[in-house]
Design an enzyme around this catalytic site. Structure first.
Site, mmCIF file in Angstrom:
data_model
loop_
_atom_site.group_PDB
_atom_site.id
_atom_site.type_symbol
_atom_site.label_atom_id
_atom_site.label_comp_id
_atom_site.label_asym_id
_atom_site.label_seq_id
_atom_site.Cartn_x
_atom_site.Cartn_y
_atom_site.Cartn_z
ATOM 1 N N SER A 161 43.751 32.572 33.921
ATOM 2 C CA SER A 161 43.319 33.933 33.572
ATOM 3 C C SER A 161 41.905 34.260 34.036
ATOM 4 O O SER A 161 40.976 34.435 33.218
ATOM 5 C CB SER A 161 43.478 34.145 32.074
ATOM 6 O OG SER A 161 44.827 33.932 31.771
ATOM 7 N N ARG A 176 35.914 35.052 41.285
ATOM 8 C CA ARG A 176 34.698 34.612 40.589
ATOM 9 C C ARG A 176 35.103 34.169 39.196
ATOM 10 O O ARG A 176 36.099 34.619 38.653
ATOM 11 C CB ARG A 176 33.666 35.743 40.488
ATOM 12 C CG ARG A 176 33.957 36.838 39.510
ATOM 13 C CD ARG A 176 33.128 38.059 39.770
ATOM 14 N NE ARG A 176 33.480 38.657 41.044
ATOM 15 C CZ ARG A 176 34.515 39.487 41.233
ATOM 16 N NH1 ARG A 176 35.306 39.818 40.236
ATOM 17 N NH2 ARG A 176 34.776 39.989 42.425
ATOM 18 N N ASP A 214 47.070 36.169 32.536
ATOM 19 C CA ASP A 214 47.591 36.361 31.171
ATOM 20 C C ASP A 214 48.071 37.801 30.926
ATOM 21 O O ASP A 214 49.041 38.025 30.186
ATOM 22 C CB ASP A 214 46.570 35.929 30.098
ATOM 23 C CG ASP A 214 45.178 36.517 30.281
ATOM 24 O OD1 ASP A 214 44.966 37.301 31.228
ATOM 25 O OD2 ASP A 214 44.284 36.182 29.464
#
Ligand code: GLC
Length: 501
Positions: A161, A176, A214
């Protein structure tokens, strides 16, 4: 005699009267109210800009919001079956599940083990992270499947996630780290081979079939049991959403010549909304959070609304009111504990907002036990109001994201599946979010309070477990039907049958 004693005070609803507070403290509260209150007009302005930024993210030129195509290309219809492994690497825990989508429509069984994600791993070494995950998986397989050396590779959906570029469903190039993670050598790289190498070193018999966010898992899992679901959201340690787009509305995929009406789930990564600081009403405290974070300039929206940051915003306000403002709260007391960054999480704010007593005695005890501080009555009022302001702002700004996707897609009525600690546990988050949606979308007052809202944010099914399993099932299905788009290793799917239930 038992049961006799002083009667507890009457339960308290919302803020008590602030009229009896000393004037300087009342002024301070009013100042905080001005800083943290987001009125209906501002919510609309934020939402309109949000719609624009969602579109920009889909364009070739791109924008701050990544709008990542996920190669999840259909909703489930409830008839999916089979048994799958799922791994969830969220912000706080690591979870391994085995999910069986049963023959009975829209039903499933799940077995799972949770492992705490050690704090030091989040800012440690990449190798250690992957090894830790491999060990947890191995433990799970040994417990539930026996000797790993005797097993064929088991199919796994990996819920990772963080923002990742996916040219394929079984690839994820980390854009990132977010949510306070800061592990060198992973950004800019495909995490799948790193993960697989650790599995190989440990001899864990697993092959990855899909890398999932997620939010996408939440969208798909919720749609399995509720056909009105259109958006999946996480309001937890981080904050983000996914929804289903048509390929024809994704200019940055135009070169792939996909049929324009073919669906494609988009992981928005809306935490990055307004990184340019054009509309969000940031306070000096938000500026500090950003500056002191491992990735300044990133995740501007997330840093104002997500669970990881709510306690920290609150802490910064209190430290400021002790150090810099005229009123100096907690005078003469040692605030060393309060000075520790990230020492208060959003559950601390939840406890304050839940304090049922008129004299805020639970808040008083909380401050004594956790922070070694003894607040006065007026200070307790300020503490409560500050928590309410931060919690309310988070819920109202979060609603702008939901409203923006709904506006972009022209959804007048739908369900939104939501998961995450803030959504599930933070008092009044749902009601405050619903009220904000009403203001943004100009819904008329309800004739009957029991009436449903046109767009309702509801508790989701387990996205990272059931959602991951469903995505594995849907991907196998579409490969069988000949839709090979966005699959890097089709051989992993062809040879893969679901596990025996
Ligand atoms: C952060 C992550 C995003 C995730 C969200 C909720 O925003 O970047 O991928 O969906 O947290 O966990």
């Amino acid at each position: 005699m038992v049961g006799l004693g002083p009667k507890p005070p009457f339960p308290r609803k919302g803020t008590g009267t602030l009229d009896n507070l000393p004037k300087d403290l009342r002024n301070e509260i009013e100042h905080l109210e001005r800083l943290f209150t987001v009125d209906g007009a501002k919510l609309k302005e934020v939402t309109n800009h949000f719609v624009h930024e969602l579109e920009k993210g889909l364009s070739v030129q791109g924008g701050s919001i990544p709008m990542n195509p996920t190669w999840v290309m259909s909703f489930p219809d409830g008839n999916e079956t089979g048994t799958y492994l799922a791994l969830d690497m969220g912000g706080t825990n690591l979870r391994v599940c085995q999910v069986t989508l049963t023959e009975t429509k829209s039903e499933f069984d799940i077995i799972q083990s949770k492992y705490r994600m050690p704090e030091e791993l989040k800012t440690g070494d990449a190798e250690e992270l992957w090894e830790y995950i491999a060990d947890c998986l191995m433990q799970f397989i040994e417990t539930h499947h026996g000797d790993p050396t005797k097993l064929d590779a088991l199919p796994l959906g990996f819920t990772f996630s963080y923002p990742a570029t996916q040219n394929y469903i079984d690839e994820g190039i980390l854009q990132r780290w977010t949510k306070g993670f800061d592990i060198a050598g992973v950004e800019g790289h495909n995490v799948v081979p790193m993960f697989e190498a650790a599995l190989q070193r440990r001899g864990v018999p697993i092959k990855l079939t899909a890398l999932i966010n997620d939010t996408t898992g939440t969208l798909i899992a919720s749609a399995y049991t509720d056909p009105k679901m259109r958006i999946g959201c996480i309001f937890g340690t981080g904050c983000n959403a996914a929804y289903m787009e048509n390929c024809g509305s994704i200019p940055k995929l135009a070169h792939m010549n996909l049929p324009p009406d073919m669906p494609m789930a988009i992981n928005c990564e809306w935490g990055a909304f307004d990184n340019e600081h054009k509309v969000l009403p940031r306070t000096p405290y938000d500026v500090i959070i950003d500056k002191d974070s491992p990735r300044p300039g990133q995740q501007s929206f997330e840093k104002m609304v997500a669970g990881l940051y709510l306690g920290e915003i609150f802490r910064l306000v209190l430290v400021d009111l002790h150090d810099n403002q005229e009123i100096k709260i907690f005078p003469g007391q040692d605030i060393a504990k309060l000075r520790k960054a990230y020492s208060l999480d959003s559950s601390f704010l939840s406890l304050i907002e839940e304090d049922p007593f008129e004299n805020l005695s639970e808040t008083f005890e909380l401050f004594q036990t956790k922070l070694g501080l003894t607040p006065t009555g007026p200070e307790l009022e300020l503490i409560r109001r500050t928590a309410e302001l931060i919690g309310t702002r988070a819920a109202r700004l979060s609603a702008c994201g939901v409203a923006a996707i709904s506006k972009k897609k022209g959804y007048k009525q739908c369900h939104v599946g939501a998961d995450g600690s803030v959504f599930n546990k933070y008092p009044n988050f749902k009601a405050r979010g619903a009220q904000a949606l009403r203001e943004i979308l100009d819904w008329p007052e309800k004739a009957d309070p029991k009436e449903d809202d046109p767009i309702e944010i509801l508790a989701a099914e387990d996205g990272s477990g059931v959602g991951a399993a469903l995505i594995a099932a849907l991907t196998m299905q579409r490969i069988k039907q000949g839709n090979m788009h966005g699959i890097l290793h089709p051989e992993n799917f062809r040879t893969t049958e679901p596990l025996p239930a």
